[in-house]
Design an enzyme around this catalytic site. Sequence first.
Site, PDB file in Angstrom:
ATOM      1  N   HIS A 191       1.827  -1.800   1.265  1.00 12.34           N
ATOM      2  CA  HIS A 191       1.427  -0.981   2.405  1.00 12.34           C
ATOM      3  C   HIS A 191       2.476  -1.133   3.498  1.00 12.34           C
ATOM      4  O   HIS A 191       2.959  -2.245   3.754  1.00 12.34           O
ATOM      5  CB  HIS A 191       0.078  -1.434   2.950  1.00 12.34           C
ATOM      6  CG  HIS A 191      -1.023  -1.398   1.949  1.00 12.34           C
ATOM      7  ND1 HIS A 191      -1.846  -0.306   1.793  1.00 12.34           N
ATOM      8  CD2 HIS A 191      -1.433  -2.310   1.037  1.00 12.34           C
ATOM      9  CE1 HIS A 191      -2.719  -0.551   0.842  1.00 12.34           C
ATOM     10  NE2 HIS A 191      -2.492  -1.762   0.359  1.00 12.34           N
ATOM     11  N   ARG A 207      -5.410  -0.199  -9.216  1.00  8.56           N
ATOM     12  CA  ARG A 207      -4.332   0.145  -8.297  1.00  8.56           C
ATOM     13  C   ARG A 207      -3.031  -0.387  -8.882  1.00  8.56           C
ATOM     14  O   ARG A 207      -2.954  -1.545  -9.283  1.00  8.56           O
ATOM     15  CB  ARG A 207      -4.553  -0.503  -6.924  1.00  8.56           C
ATOM     16  CG  ARG A 207      -5.728   0.013  -6.115  1.00  8.56           C
ATOM     17  CD  ARG A 207      -5.673   1.484  -5.732  1.00  8.56           C
ATOM     18  NE  ARG A 207      -4.388   2.005  -5.327  1.00  8.56           N
ATOM     19  CZ  ARG A 207      -3.832   1.891  -4.127  1.00  8.56           C
ATOM     20  NH1 ARG A 207      -4.469   1.263  -3.157  1.00  8.56           N
ATOM     21  NH2 ARG A 207      -2.663   2.420  -3.867  1.00  8.56           N
ATOM     22  N   HIS A 228       1.861  -2.069  -5.429  1.00  7.14           N
ATOM     23  CA  HIS A 228       2.236  -1.288  -4.258  1.00  7.14           C
ATOM     24  C   HIS A 228       2.314  -2.194  -3.045  1.00  7.14           C
ATOM     25  O   HIS A 228       1.791  -3.305  -3.032  1.00  7.14           O
ATOM     26  CB  HIS A 228       1.229  -0.153  -4.000  1.00  7.14           C
ATOM     27  CG  HIS A 228      -0.148  -0.630  -3.670  1.00  7.14           C
ATOM     28  ND1 HIS A 228      -1.026  -1.074  -4.629  1.00  7.14           N
ATOM     29  CD2 HIS A 228      -0.786  -0.763  -2.479  1.00  7.14           C
ATOM     30  CE1 HIS A 228      -2.149  -1.458  -4.051  1.00  7.14           C
ATOM     31  NE2 HIS A 228      -2.032  -1.273  -2.739  1.00  7.14           N
ATOM     32  N   TYR A 263      -4.287  -4.466  -9.393  1.00  5.42           N
ATOM     33  CA  TYR A 263      -5.627  -5.054  -9.329  1.00  5.42           C
ATOM     34  C   TYR A 263      -6.670  -3.979  -9.600  1.00  5.42           C
ATOM     35  O   TYR A 263      -6.424  -2.792  -9.389  1.00  5.42           O
ATOM     36  CB  TYR A 263      -5.872  -5.736  -7.982  1.00  5.42           C
ATOM     37  CG  TYR A 263      -5.685  -4.857  -6.776  1.00  5.42           C
ATOM     38  CD1 TYR A 263      -6.710  -4.039  -6.302  1.00  5.42           C
ATOM     39  CD2 TYR A 263      -4.477  -4.851  -6.092  1.00  5.42           C
ATOM     40  CE1 TYR A 263      -6.534  -3.244  -5.184  1.00  5.42           C
ATOM     41  CE2 TYR A 263      -4.288  -4.055  -4.977  1.00  5.42           C
ATOM     42  CZ  TYR A 263      -5.329  -3.253  -4.525  1.00  5.42           C
ATOM     43  OH  TYR A 263      -5.141  -2.459  -3.427  1.00  5.42           O
ATOM     44  N   TYR A 281      -5.236 -10.087  -2.536  1.00  7.42           N
ATOM     45  CA  TYR A 281      -4.883 -10.128  -1.118  1.00  7.42           C
ATOM     46  C   TYR A 281      -5.393 -11.412  -0.492  1.00  7.42           C
ATOM     47  O   TYR A 281      -6.448 -11.923  -0.874  1.00  7.42           O
ATOM     48  CB  TYR A 281      -5.512  -8.948  -0.359  1.00  7.42           C
ATOM     49  CG  TYR A 281      -4.863  -7.626  -0.643  1.00  7.42           C
ATOM     50  CD1 TYR A 281      -3.764  -7.201   0.090  1.00  7.42           C
ATOM     51  CD2 TYR A 281      -5.356  -6.801  -1.645  1.00  7.42           C
ATOM     52  CE1 TYR A 281      -3.169  -5.970  -0.169  1.00  7.42           C
ATOM     53  CE2 TYR A 281      -4.775  -5.572  -1.909  1.00  7.42           C
ATOM     54  CZ  TYR A 281      -3.683  -5.167  -1.168  1.00  7.42           C
ATOM     55  OH  TYR A 281      -3.103  -3.958  -1.435  1.00  7.42           O
TER      56      TYR A 281
END
Length: 178
Positions: free
Chosen positions: A98, A93, A96, A83, A44
């Site tokens: 959000h 995870r 995906h 990640y 991120y």
Amino acid sequence: NAARDGHSAIGPRILVHGRIGDENGRAVTGALVEIWQANAGGRYRHRRDGYLAPLDRDFGGCGRVLTGADGSYSFRTIQPGPYPWPNGGNDWRPAHIHLSLFGHAFAQRLVTQLYFEGGPLMAHCPILGAVPTAGGRARLVATLDMERTESMDTVAWSFDIVLRGAAQTPFETRPEGL
């Protein structure tokens, strides 16, 4: 996006599209849909993200759009990478995105996540696993859409969102959500 002139984000290009509707299938028009996601390496663009994958200086990781008269929305982005998740010994995870949906008042906000059909890490995801029913988990999975896929360019994924009722998309921000 954050791409510099003449550059583009690293990773497979994707189109995420869908429709937001209520429990009766009526379109939700004018809703603000916001996304945020990791880059193709699973990182991120956030100062507290300590994952060792490099940042992509041409990828901002977020976007916003209003739904159309038919409740439709779409985003062009890149396929996010999985990640490691520090909450467990070897948790990861899956890829995906959000999504945050804003209604017509500040207090009307719903948050959910979109996973990709066939993702190998989905069965091991503690967050997805917290959704109590198989049907609820299935409503968080975007399906491959070859009709909207662009040859030699962009893979399309379809993800419809239902706000209420028996077929409701699970939301993190509702008591009955996850």
